[in-house]
Design a protein around this motif. Structure first.
Motif, PDB file in Angstrom:
ATOM      1  N   ILE A 179     -28.931  23.246  24.338  1.00 33.37           N
ATOM      2  CA  ILE A 179     -29.545  24.363  23.591  1.00 33.37           C
ATOM      3  C   ILE A 179     -29.843  25.575  24.472  1.00 33.37           C
ATOM      4  N   LEU A 180     -29.535  25.460  25.780  1.00 36.99           N
ATOM      5  CA  LEU A 180     -29.902  26.560  26.677  1.00 36.99           C
ATOM      6  C   LEU A 180     -28.804  26.948  27.676  1.00 36.99           C
ATOM      7  N   SER A 181     -28.195  25.957  28.332  1.00 36.75           N
ATOM      8  CA  SER A 181     -27.261  26.250  29.418  1.00 36.75           C
ATOM      9  C   SER A 181     -26.060  27.104  28.979  1.00 36.75           C
ATOM     10  N   PRO A 182     -25.371  26.767  27.860  1.00 34.05           N
ATOM     11  CA  PRO A 182     -24.232  27.606  27.456  1.00 34.05           C
ATOM     12  C   PRO A 182     -24.656  29.036  27.100  1.00 34.05           C
ATOM     13  N   TYR A 183     -25.859  29.161  26.545  1.00 38.43           N
ATOM     14  CA  TYR A 183     -26.351  30.477  26.103  1.00 38.43           C
ATOM     15  C   TYR A 183     -26.695  31.373  27.292  1.00 38.43           C
ATOM     16  N   LEU A 184     -27.286  30.775  28.344  1.00 40.02           N
ATOM     17  CA  LEU A 184     -27.585  31.562  29.547  1.00 40.02           C
ATOM     18  C   LEU A 184     -26.281  32.047  30.178  1.00 40.02           C
ATOM     19  N   GLN A 185     -25.277  31.162  30.250  1.00 36.82           N
ATOM     20  CA  GLN A 185     -23.999  31.560  30.853  1.00 36.82           C
ATOM     21  C   GLN A 185     -23.337  32.688  30.054  1.00 36.82           C
ATOM     22  N   ARG A 186     -23.459  32.611  28.731  1.00 32.88           N
ATOM     23  CA  ARG A 186     -22.886  33.667  27.893  1.00 32.88           C
ATOM     24  C   ARG A 186     -23.595  35.003  28.135  1.00 32.88           C
ATOM     25  N   GLU A 187     -24.923  34.940  28.250  1.00 37.27           N
ATOM     26  CA  GLU A 187     -25.704  36.164  28.486  1.00 37.27           C
ATOM     27  C   GLU A 187     -25.423  36.765  29.863  1.00 37.27           C
ATOM     28  N   LEU A 188     -24.978  35.937  30.792  1.00 42.36           N
ATOM     29  CA  LEU A 188     -24.586  36.442  32.116  1.00 42.36           C
ATOM     30  C   LEU A 188     -23.277  37.228  32.047  1.00 42.36           C
ATOM     31  N   GLY A 189     -22.593  37.123  30.900  1.00 46.60           N
ATOM     32  CA  GLY A 189     -21.340  37.864  30.712  1.00 46.60           C
ATOM     33  C   GLY A 189     -20.103  37.003  30.849  1.00 46.60           C
ATOM     34  N   ASN A 190     -20.302  35.668  30.858  1.00 47.28           N
ATOM     35  CA  ASN A 190     -19.168  34.763  31.040  1.00 47.28           C
ATOM     36  C   ASN A 190     -18.580  34.302  29.716  1.00 47.28           C
ATOM     37  N   LYS A 191     -17.307  33.876  29.775  1.00 44.23           N
ATOM     38  CA  LYS A 191     -16.684  33.225  28.622  1.00 44.23           C
ATOM     39  C   LYS A 191     -17.032  31.742  28.735  1.00 44.23           C
ATOM     40  N   VAL A 192     -17.654  31.192  27.689  1.00 46.61           N
ATOM     41  CA  VAL A 192     -18.164  29.816  27.779  1.00 46.61           C
ATOM     42  C   VAL A 192     -17.382  28.881  26.862  1.00 46.61           C
ATOM     43  N   ILE A 193     -16.964  27.754  27.428  1.00 45.34           N
ATOM     44  CA  ILE A 193     -16.350  26.668  26.650  1.00 45.34           C
ATOM     45  C   ILE A 193     -17.313  25.480  26.737  1.00 45.34           C
ATOM     46  N   SER A 194     -17.757  24.975  25.587  1.00 42.94           N
ATOM     47  CA  SER A 194     -18.755  23.896  25.586  1.00 42.94           C
ATOM     48  C   SER A 194     -18.122  22.536  25.340  1.00 42.94           C
ATOM     49  N   LEU A 195     -18.565  21.544  26.105  1.00 48.58           N
ATOM     50  CA  LEU A 195     -18.192  20.140  25.884  1.00 48.58           C
ATOM     51  C   LEU A 195     -19.469  19.349  25.653  1.00 48.58           C
ATOM     52  N   ASN A 196     -19.423  18.373  24.769  1.00 40.80           N
ATOM     53  CA  ASN A 196     -20.579  17.469  24.576  1.00 40.80           C
ATOM     54  C   ASN A 196     -21.886  18.248  24.451  1.00 40.80           C
ATOM     55  N   SER A 197     -21.842  19.324  23.685  1.00 42.52           N
ATOM     56  CA  SER A 197     -23.039  20.169  23.575  1.00 42.52           C
ATOM     57  C   SER A 197     -23.651  20.132  22.179  1.00 42.52           C
ATOM     58  N   HIS A 198     -23.402  19.038  21.433  1.00 44.49           N
ATOM     59  CA  HIS A 198     -24.160  18.819  20.199  1.00 44.49           C
ATOM     60  C   HIS A 198     -25.276  17.833  20.567  1.00 44.49           C
ATOM     61  N   PRO A 199     -26.532  18.265  20.451  1.00 44.14           N
ATOM     62  CA  PRO A 199     -27.662  17.462  20.980  1.00 44.14           C
ATOM     63  C   PRO A 199     -28.011  16.284  20.079  1.00 44.14           C
ATOM     64  N   SER A 200     -27.149  15.274  20.071  1.00 47.29           N
ATOM     65  CA  SER A 200     -27.272  14.183  19.092  1.00 47.29           C
ATOM     66  C   SER A 200     -28.143  13.021  19.554  1.00 47.29           C
ATOM     67  N   GLY A 201     -28.291  12.847  20.872  1.00 42.66           N
ATOM     68  CA  GLY A 201     -28.994  11.656  21.367  1.00 42.66           C
ATOM     69  C   GLY A 201     -28.063  10.456  21.500  1.00 42.66           C
ATOM     70  N   PHE A 202     -26.790  10.616  21.070  1.00 46.75           N
ATOM     71  CA  PHE A 202     -25.767   9.581  21.270  1.00 46.75           C
ATOM     72  C   PHE A 202     -24.819  10.114  22.339  1.00 46.75           C
ATOM     73  N   PHE A 203     -24.890   9.522  23.517  1.00 47.77           N
ATOM     74  CA  PHE A 203     -24.217  10.098  24.671  1.00 47.77           C
ATOM     75  C   PHE A 203     -22.782   9.587  24.775  1.00 47.77           C
ATOM     76  N   VAL A 204     -21.822  10.515  24.816  1.00 46.40           N
ATOM     77  CA  VAL A 204     -20.419  10.101  24.849  1.00 46.40           C
ATOM     78  C   VAL A 204     -19.916   9.876  26.274  1.00 46.40           C
ATOM     79  N   ARG A 205     -20.723  10.198  27.250  1.00 46.25           N
ATOM     80  CA  ARG A 205     -20.373   9.885  28.639  1.00 46.25           C
ATOM     81  C   ARG A 205     -21.626   9.393  29.347  1.00 46.25           C
ATOM     82  N   GLU A 206     -21.409   8.748  30.489  1.00 48.63           N
ATOM     83  CA  GLU A 206     -22.544   8.364  31.340  1.00 48.63           C
ATOM     84  C   GLU A 206     -23.276   9.653  31.720  1.00 48.63           C
ATOM     85  N   LEU A 207     -24.603   9.629  31.665  1.00 45.39           N
ATOM     86  CA  LEU A 207     -25.356  10.883  31.819  1.00 45.39           C
ATOM     87  C   LEU A 207     -25.429  11.403  33.244  1.00 45.39           C
ATOM     88  N   GLU A 208     -25.337  10.502  34.215  1.00 45.58           N
ATOM     89  CA  GLU A 208     -25.379  10.974  35.601  1.00 45.58           C
ATOM     90  C   GLU A 208     -24.085  11.741  35.887  1.00 45.58           C
TER      91      GLU A 208
END
Length: 449
Positions: A179-208
């Motif tokens: 809910i924050l990291s992609p938006y900050l990068q966009r505001e910095l002026g970058n083109k952002v591609i998001s992966l696994n950025s739906h905050p579901s609580g069901f993790f599709v990869r190991e979190l570390e």
């Protein structure tokens, strides 16, 4: 380690050791400890977060403490909100990089630093005594909600500025960073591609964030010809980086690069790291005017040393970074912005990384029941000191023995029933021989404990 609190707050399997009752009592204890004031409360995306957050809030309100509920929030946002709203403490409901069945409770001081083991011990004493402050009906704490995301982004943009624009792939691991990291990068002026950025609580990869868990991020960076990939764990207090060639950048290398960049940005001074960090950091920052200090593992120990010594930067080889000019809360999201500024000023990570010395680092985890840890460590220390030819010893957290071209750290985990071995040597052959010997020693000690 205390009865409830480990290296990084409370972290347990939900509805086993970490129940709503315990969460309620942590809230009551914190409210009693503070004796009034205001607390910011946020949670990560785990399915149990709302249940535990409400229990903590109830406990705080019952003790007469006002609560600012910031809802779904990465740990860095909780730390930022504490200072933004002038609160007396903060609580994050998170288990950071642990699997989804876990959750946790981490408490933060007014300056954004985590509660120290001594402060956590006081909370434990209050919980066990059951002597909670009980506010009368007309003094129960007030509850309000707030959303500090815009203020966070605005403050970050005041500290970090890019001359160019970059393609950034963000993998938030379905965690609170979404809910924050992609938006900050966009505001910095970058083109952002998001992966696994739906905050579901069901993790599709190991979190570390590591080479294995970030394989999809690495592939995406390559395919999209992106300039960088940035990944977070569940609460986004950590950062993992994939370079412009689609390669995961080892933690030790990133730690050296960002330490060097902060010395360039903020001036010469002390870099604080932990006992499990290697020699590469010292060798890389020394010519840039950096002096490395080592402390116990855990962000609270790093933040404490930074505050004591007025350090320039603090970081662990786990991707947990603290930028004191920003906040004493570990912050993988602001760290991501800083990494982009480093690329903007100095060039691509794949090129910068060539200047960082490479040594061979090996890590091992040996299963060890929590109740055996203390006795096993006693045996390990005795045996290690007798069987290795070392020059220096650091025993502030486990035991680290050093020689000119190698070091070994034996340390009980504060969050899992395991004993950790971390070591570094100049050659693969030497590293493997040391690990073989170290593993045998640890297994023998656990068997005898």
């Amino acid at each position: 380690m205390g009865k409830y609190f480990g290296t990084s707050g409370i972290r347990e399997i939900v509805n086993e050791k970490l129940t709503p009752e315990l969460a309620l009592n942590v809230g009551r204890a914190l409210g009693t400890y503070l004796d009034g004031g205001t607390v910011v409360v946020g949670k990560d995306t785990r399915t149990s977060g709302e249940m535990l957050k409400k229990a903590v809030i109830s406990g705080l309100l019952s003790a007469g403490v006002d609560v600012i509920n910031i809802g779904l929030a990465p740990t860095p946002l909780t730390g930022f909100a504490i200072k933004l709203y002038g609160a007396d403490a903060g609580v994050t409901i998170t288990a950071s990089h642990n699997p989804p069945e876990y959750n946790g409770i981490k408490v933060w001081q007014a300056n954004g630093m985590a509660y120290t083991p001594e402060m956590e011990a006081e909370l434990e004493t209050i919980i066990d005594s059951g002597s909670f402050r009980k506010a009368s009906w007309n003094e129960i704490g007030a509850l309000r909600t707030a959303d500090p995301k815009e203020e966070y982004i605005k403050a970050a943009l005041d500290m970090v500025e890019l001359k160019g624009s970059y393609t950034v792939v963000i993998d938030s691991g379905n965690g609170a960073g979404s809910i924050l990291s992609p938006y900050l990068q966009r505001e910095l002026g970058n083109k952002v591609i998001s992966l696994n950025s739906h905050p579901s609580g069901f993790f599709v990869r190991e979190l570390e964030p590591n080479a294995k868990s970030l394989a999809m991020l690495a592939k995406t960076v390559k395919v999209m010809k992106a300039d960088i990939g940035i990944a977070h764990d569940g609460d986004a207090d950590r950062i993992g980086v994939v370079d412009d060639q689609g390669n995961f950048v080892e933690y030790e290398v990133m730690l050296s690069l960002i330490s060097g960049y902060t010395l360039r940005k903020f001036g010469k001074g002390k870099i604080v790291t932990t006992v499990d960090a290697g020699f590469a950091l010292d060798d890389y920052v020394r010519p840039l005017g950096g002096e490395v200090l080592r402390t116990r593992v855990g962000d609270v120990a790093v933040a404490d040393e930074l505050a004591k010594h007025g350090g320039i930067f603090g970081g662990e080889p786990s991707g947990t970074w603290i930028i004191p000019q920003w906040n004493l809360t570990p912050d993988g999201i602001f760290a991501g912005a800083l990494v982009l500024e480093m690329i903007d000023r100095l060039g691509p990570i794949s090129e910068l990384a060539k200047d960082v010395p490479r040594y061979v680092t090996l890590r091992a985890k040996i299963p060890c029941p929590n109740e055996k840890k203390a006795k096993a460590m006693g045996i390990i220390v005795r045996e290690a000191l007798n069987s290795f030819d070392y020059e220096r010893i650091i025993d502030i957290d486990g035991v680290r023995i050093e020689n000119g071209d190698w070091w070994i750290l034996f340390r009980p985990s504060g969050t899992e029933p395991i004993m950790r071995i971390t070591l570094e040597a100049h050659t693969e052959e030497k590293a493997r021989a040391l690990m073989e010997k170290a593993k045998g020693l640890v297994k023998d000690a656990i068997a005898r404990a």
